[in-house]
Structures are given as C-alpha cells and as structure tokens.
Write an enzyme that holds these catalytic residues in place. Structure first.
Site, PDB file in Angstrom:
ATOM      1  N   GLU A 123     -11.280  11.066  -9.953  1.00 33.11           N
ATOM      2  CA  GLU A 123     -12.319  10.919 -10.222  1.00 33.11           C
ATOM      3  C   GLU A 123     -13.179  11.051  -9.385  1.00 33.11           C
ATOM      4  O   GLU A 123     -14.237  11.827  -9.502  1.00 33.11           O
ATOM      5  CB  GLU A 123     -12.430  10.607 -11.496  1.00 33.11           C
ATOM      6  CG  GLU A 123     -12.678   9.318 -10.985  1.00 33.11           C
ATOM      7  CD  GLU A 123     -11.779   7.953 -11.186  1.00 33.11           C
ATOM      8  OE1 GLU A 123     -10.333   8.581 -10.619  1.00 33.11           O
ATOM      9  OE2 GLU A 123     -11.483   6.901 -11.750  1.00 33.11           O
ATOM     10  N   CYS A 147      -2.938   6.033   4.356  1.00 34.74           N
ATOM     11  CA  CYS A 147      -1.312   4.986   3.183  1.00 34.74           C
ATOM     12  C   CYS A 147      -0.452   4.601   4.449  1.00 34.74           C
ATOM     13  O   CYS A 147       0.524   4.066   4.169  1.00 34.74           O
ATOM     14  CB  CYS A 147      -0.770   5.300   2.240  1.00 34.74           C
ATOM     15  SG  CYS A 147       0.296   6.639   2.519  1.00 34.74           S
ATOM     16  N   GLU A 158      -4.508  -5.040   2.937  1.00 30.64           N
ATOM     17  CA  GLU A 158      -4.363  -3.098   2.547  1.00 30.64           C
ATOM     18  C   GLU A 158      -6.339  -3.773   3.110  1.00 30.64           C
ATOM     19  O   GLU A 158      -6.811  -3.510   1.879  1.00 30.64           O
ATOM     20  CB  GLU A 158      -4.282  -2.597   1.772  1.00 30.64           C
ATOM     21  CG  GLU A 158      -4.827  -0.903   2.223  1.00 30.64           C
ATOM     22  CD  GLU A 158      -4.596   0.074   0.771  1.00 30.64           C
ATOM     23  OE1 GLU A 158      -4.467  -0.182  -0.667  1.00 30.64           O
ATOM     24  OE2 GLU A 158      -3.235   0.729   2.051  1.00 30.64           O
TER      25      GLU A 158
HETATM   26  P1  NAD Z   1      -6.236   3.971  -7.180  1.00 32.39           P
HETATM   27  O1  NAD Z   1      -5.201   3.192  -7.531  1.00 32.39           O
HETATM   28  O2  NAD Z   1      -7.421   3.633  -7.352  1.00 32.39           O
HETATM   29  O3  NAD Z   1      -6.545   5.594  -8.259  1.00 32.39           O
HETATM   30  C1  NAD Z   1      -5.706   6.463  -7.699  1.00 32.39           C
HETATM   31  C2  NAD Z   1      -5.540   6.996  -9.136  1.00 32.39           C
HETATM   32  O4  NAD Z   1      -5.364   6.127 -10.080  1.00 32.39           O
HETATM   33  C3  NAD Z   1      -6.855   7.699  -9.562  1.00 32.39           C
HETATM   34  O5  NAD Z   1      -6.226   8.976 -10.194  1.00 32.39           O
HETATM   35  C4  NAD Z   1      -7.328   7.047 -10.489  1.00 32.39           C
HETATM   36  O6  NAD Z   1      -8.060   8.036 -11.312  1.00 32.39           O
HETATM   37  C5  NAD Z   1      -6.191   5.936 -11.420  1.00 32.39           C
HETATM   38  N1  NAD Z   1      -6.384   4.347 -11.941  1.00 32.39           N
HETATM   39  C6  NAD Z   1      -7.529   3.386 -10.472  1.00 32.39           C
HETATM   40  N2  NAD Z   1      -7.790   2.567 -11.799  1.00 32.39           N
HETATM   41  C7  NAD Z   1      -6.817   2.909 -12.382  1.00 32.39           C
HETATM   42  C8  NAD Z   1      -6.433   1.765 -13.234  1.00 32.39           C
HETATM   43  N3  NAD Z   1      -6.877   0.382 -13.619  1.00 32.39           N
HETATM   44  N4  NAD Z   1      -5.756   2.471 -14.695  1.00 32.39           N
HETATM   45  C9  NAD Z   1      -5.109   3.427 -14.206  1.00 32.39           C
HETATM   46  N5  NAD Z   1      -5.339   4.307 -13.828  1.00 32.39           N
HETATM   47  C10 NAD Z   1      -6.866   3.749 -12.156  1.00 32.39           C
HETATM   48  O7  NAD Z   1      -5.856   4.102  -5.145  1.00 32.39           O
HETATM   49  P2  NAD Z   1      -7.316   4.994  -4.774  1.00 32.39           P
HETATM   50  O8  NAD Z   1      -8.255   3.936  -4.216  1.00 32.39           O
HETATM   51  O9  NAD Z   1      -7.830   6.581  -4.952  1.00 32.39           O
HETATM   52  O10 NAD Z   1      -6.485   4.908  -3.110  1.00 32.39           O
HETATM   53  C11 NAD Z   1      -5.954   4.337  -2.181  1.00 32.39           C
HETATM   54  C12 NAD Z   1      -4.660   3.633  -1.839  1.00 32.39           C
HETATM   55  O11 NAD Z   1      -3.935   4.543  -2.559  1.00 32.39           O
HETATM   56  C13 NAD Z   1      -4.732   2.875  -1.890  1.00 32.39           C
HETATM   57  O12 NAD Z   1      -4.330   1.379  -1.836  1.00 32.39           O
HETATM   58  C14 NAD Z   1      -3.226   3.625  -0.080  1.00 32.39           C
HETATM   59  O13 NAD Z   1      -2.941   3.414   0.764  1.00 32.39           O
HETATM   60  C15 NAD Z   1      -3.055   4.058  -1.330  1.00 32.39           C
HETATM   61  N6  NAD Z   1      -1.937   5.512  -1.257  1.00 32.39           N
HETATM   62  C16 NAD Z   1      -0.783   5.379  -1.148  1.00 32.39           C
HETATM   63  C17 NAD Z   1      -0.059   6.386  -0.675  1.00 32.39           C
HETATM   64  C18 NAD Z   1       0.939   6.857  -0.393  1.00 32.39           C
HETATM   65  O14 NAD Z   1       2.003   7.441   0.192  1.00 32.39           O
HETATM   66  N7  NAD Z   1       2.162   5.195  -0.234  1.00 32.39           N
HETATM   67  C19 NAD Z   1      -0.424   7.485  -0.437  1.00 32.39           C
HETATM   68  C20 NAD Z   1      -2.106   8.117  -0.119  1.00 32.39           C
HETATM   69  C21 NAD Z   1      -3.108   7.091  -0.693  1.00 32.39           C
END
Ligand code: NAD
Length: 485
Positions: A177, A282, A376
C-alpha cells in the site's frame, strides 16, 4: 495530489473499492503527496476472486504457446514504456533513476523467461509396463494471489506475474500500500498486451486484505514477499486454510572478506551492495566479517562510502519512520562501543528537505551480539565484525536466523569453495556483493528468509505454480473393431 486517486483493477477495469478506508501515498524523494490508495475490503476481494475464477477456466484451456503470445507483447510494452515506468518507481519508492531502470530491465528478463515456458514444461511419457503408457502434464493451480513489499514496486510483482499466468493461473496481486502506483500501471499494460479480462486483478489494501487473502476459500495458492514477521503469519494462516504457499521474508546477509581479497574490487562491491537502493534490498550486504587483518580493505570501503551522496547516487529511504529507525540502530551501535567510520545520520538533500535520506554508514568493530549485527536494518548501513579464523567467521554467519544471501571475497578458489559449502544461505556469491541468481536460476533463501518448499522465480517456481496430472493408459489389444466398416 499529483496523480488521481487509485482504484482496484478487477475483471479488466478500474473498480473503486466498496469500502471507505484510504491511505495517502507520499514520495520519499521530497515527501510530496502522490495519490491516495483504497484499503479494500473482503467484498472487493470476493469480486476479484469471482472475476479470476471465471477467467481462469478459458485461460487455462489455451495451449501454453498461445498464452505466451500475450507476454511477448507485454515484454515489448515494458521496453516501450521503460522511462515512464522507471520514473514511477523512482517517484513512489525513492530509489535513484538508474536503480529504478534496473528494476524494469529485470522485469523484462523475468518476462522473457516466462516466454520460454513452452520449451521448459513439455510433459513426460513412458511405457511403464507392456502396453501401458504414463503421461505427466503440468496443469495450472487455479486462482493464485501474490502479495508484494515496498522495496521493488515493479520487479517483485513481476517475479510472479509472468510465470504464474503463462502457466495458466489467474492472479490477484496485492501490492504494498506504500507503493501501489507501478502495479496499477502494470495492470494496464497487461490489458494492452491482450490478457483476457479477469486473468490479472489488483486489489489494493493493507493487513486486512492480506488476512482476507490467506483465508479466502476461492484462492488456491499464495506467494508472499516481505518481512519475516509477516511471512510467518502468512505462511501459517494460508497453510491452515489448506493453500499452497511460499513466503519470502527478511534477511541479514553476511559478506566474508579474507585478507587476500582484491582490495579495489572488494571495496567497490561491498559499498555498492550495502548502499544500493539505500540498503533496502533483501540481498543487500548488511554485515561484513573481516577474517584476519583486512584493515586495508576496510579503509577503502570507508573511502568508497564517502563517494556515495544522498540525492545523487543514493536514493531516499521509504519513510520518515524508516529514517528514524535506521538512525536509531546507528546510535545503538555507537553506544555499545562500535566505531562509526562513516556516519550517515542527519543527511539532507538541498531542495528536497521533505525527503527521507540517510547517508552511507560504515560501522567497524561491531560484535556479534549487537543489534546492528543481528537485526535487519534495511538502510545503507554496513556493520563490520572481525574474526580470527574462517571457522569463527562461519560460526557468526551460521548464527543468524536468516539465510537469504552470503558472499565470500578472496582470490583463492579453494577457500571460496570451502566457505560457500559452509554458509547457511540459499544464494551465495564469490566476489559478488549482491548474489542474485539470474534467470533461469531461481530466487529463494533459507531459514527465516523463506517458508515453503519452492523458490519464487526461475525453474523452481514452475513447481509452485503448477500441479502434475499423471495419466496412465492401457488399450485392449484384442478389441479390433473396425469403425470404418
Ligand atoms: P512487510 O512485511 O511490512 O509488508 C509486506 C506485505 O505485507 C505488504 O503488502 C503489506 O501490506 C503486508 N503487511 C504488512 N504488515 C502486515 C501484517 N501485520 N499482517 C498482514 N500483512 C501485512 O514488508 P515491507 O516493509 O513492505 O518490505 C520490506 C521487507 O521485505 C524486508 O524485510 C525485506 O527483507 C523483505 N523482502 C524480502 C525479499 C526476499 O526475497 N526474501 C524481497 C524483498 C523484500
């Protein structure tokens, strides 16, 4: 507000959410208001699932050679709109134009892989006993969902869109979002490429939408990319609802630097890895373990880092809260006795005072128990630890709960091999700062960086997006009916 308020994309058309919750979307570059995104409801998801279910039947019935034709056109549209998409990613995520362009280029490569699917998924056939033949075919799973993070607004959706849809599935994408604009543009390009309505849908939303996706009985498989905390929730909740799920989480990637490493190549690679995309990758280098005396390389890393300038070759971090969190980690390390060689706190960019910037930060003499060594940070920060031996360096790397990437810097092939066999990570680099496997190899980490059996891209993802149908056939050799007589 620069762009009109966003809607969802359901059944091939922009559809406003039936709910009233909305979120403002800001540009991290200068804090300006870009748009507003709906935080959709379960009813919006129901509409998307109905559209996808209807479209999935005829889409899956097409031969894969016909399905890929849409993606040849989509690939060309990505290329045609490269600069526009690059700017959108730059604006909503805050990364530099070069980094944003690389994201679109990677999206093209991912689509090209999907276009080769007819060559990759031809079935298997064997006479398994006399007169009995067994054939294996790959069949689409059905309606699938893809949940994306903020750090790659175009590339991560394209990790899943081309492969899943070419393989015959209908998809519901839930973008972050915080960065929903690129995903809506991708939806329009897929429609322009000729994808039938309903095969690809976008439902914007937050936690409530993610939970609704995990629970929805009409969704057969869920892919998730984001933080480990949420990956665990999504994995557990979707599995409990009996769905197929792969959930990629966060990371703490370790670079092991040996005294014989090439000094210039190592320092430029380490610095690019930790500061690229403002450290919000990541696969970013986040922890370095210097083995023995690597002072000469640490000095070069600090020199390289000083050349990285916010607003020029370093983008913004995603939010004001992220800036506070990252700077707090630096302060914790300082308080715990680490040495800040390059300090990125309080960075500003003239003319963009409303933006969220953290300068490159190099912290030396970090110990493995400090928060900057274990957690992280997701900012342009590298924490340098020292080890007396390779064994000690491996112990430090292995003690991380994560396992996305790890790299070794050395000019000895034997030592590189020794280290790559012992690090506990799914993606390993030798003299490479960001060891992302390119297509056709697959992307996926280990440990708390990924939950689920398959990787999310490449050949491994074919297993995730399809199920196998095994047809065993025996014909009665005695029946000699001549239908022509
Ligand atoms: P996030 O986990 O906060 O959000 C990811 C998704 O989950 C979003 O669409 C969000 O709307 C949803 N979300 C957030 N909180 C939630 C909750 N409590 N319950 C259910 N859904 C929820 O991650 P972010 O901040 O958007 O992205 C950064 C993170 O993603 C970092 O930890 C990074 O390492 C990771 N990442 C990992 C990879 C990989 O390949 N392993 C790739 C890209 C990013």
């Amino acid at each position: 507000m620069k762009y009109p308020e966003l809607t969802n994309f359901i059944g091939g058309a922009n559809k406003p959410s039936v709910g009233s919750r909305k979120l403002e979307v800001f540009s991290p570059l200068d804090g300006s208001l870009l748009s507003r995104v709906p935080l959709s409801t379960k009813d919006d998801l129901d509409a998307a699932v109905t559209a996808a279910k209807t479209a999935a039947v005829s889409w899956a019935s097409l031969p894969v050679k016909e399905r890929v034709q849409v993606f040849f056109r989509y690939r060309n549209l990505l290329e045609k709109h490269m600069e526009e998409l690059t700017f959108l990613v730059h604006e909503e995520n805050g990364k530099t134009m070069d980094e944003a362009r690389a994201e679109i280029e990677k999206s093209i490569e991912l689509t090209e892989f999907a276009c080769s699917m007819p060559q990759l998924i031809s079935g298997e056939v064997q006479e398994v006993s006399r007169g009995v033949e067994c054939v294996i075919n790959r069949v689409a799973v059905g309606v699938v969902a893809s949940i994306a993070p903020f750090n790659f607004p175009a590339m991560v959706p394209n990790w899943t869109i081309p492969n899943a849809i070419v393989l015959g599935n209908a998809m519901i994408l839930k973008p972050s979002e915080i960065v929903p604009l690129s995903a809506m543009r991708l939806a329009a390009l897929l429609k322009e490429a000729g994808l039938p309505d309903g095969v690809f849908n976008v439902v914007n939303g937050d936690r409530e939408m993610v939970e609704a996706i995990c629970d929805h009985p009409g969704i057969d498989a869920v892919s998730f990319v984001g933080s480990t905390k949420v990956a665990k929730l999504v994995y557990a909740r979707s599995s409990a609802a009996l769905k197929r799920v792969v959930a990629l989480g966060g990371a703490k990637n370790h670079l092991l630097v040996l005294p014989d490493a090439h000094p210039e190549m190592t320092s430029t690679n380490v610095t690019a890895s930790m500061s690229g995309c403002a450290g919000q990758r990541c696969m970013a280098a986040s922890a370095m373990v210097g083995v023995g005396n690597v002072d000469h390389i640490v000095k070069l890393i600090a020199d390289e880092a000083r050349k990285v300038t916010p607003g020029k070759n370093l983008g913004a971090v995603i939010s004001a809260q992220a800036k506070v969190r990252i700077e707090d980690y630096i302060a914790q390390a300082e308080k715990a006795g680490a040495k800040i060689l390059v300090d990125g706190r309080n960075a500003t960019v003239p003319g963009k005072e409303g933006g969220y910037y953290v300068g490159p930060t190099v912290i030396d003499y970090v110990t493995p128990d400090m928060s900057v060594a274990r957690e992280e940070i997701f900012g342009p920060v590298i924490s340098i630890m020292r080890a007396e031996s390779l064994e000690e360096a491996i112990r430090i790397e292995n003690s991380s709960p994560y396992g996305n990437g790890a790299s070794v810097f050395t000019q000895s092939g034997a030592l590189a091999h020794w280290v790559s066999e012992r690090v506990s990570a799914g993606m390993v680099g030798v003299n490479i700062g960001v060891p992302v496997p390119r297509e056709p190899f697959s992307f996926g980490g280990w440990n708390e960086s990924k939950f689920g059996a398959c990787d999310i891209t490449g050949k491994s993802s074919i297993e995730f997006w399809t199920k196998l149908k095994k047809v065993t056939t025996k014909w009665n050799p005695e029946a000699r009916t001549n239908w022509m007589s």
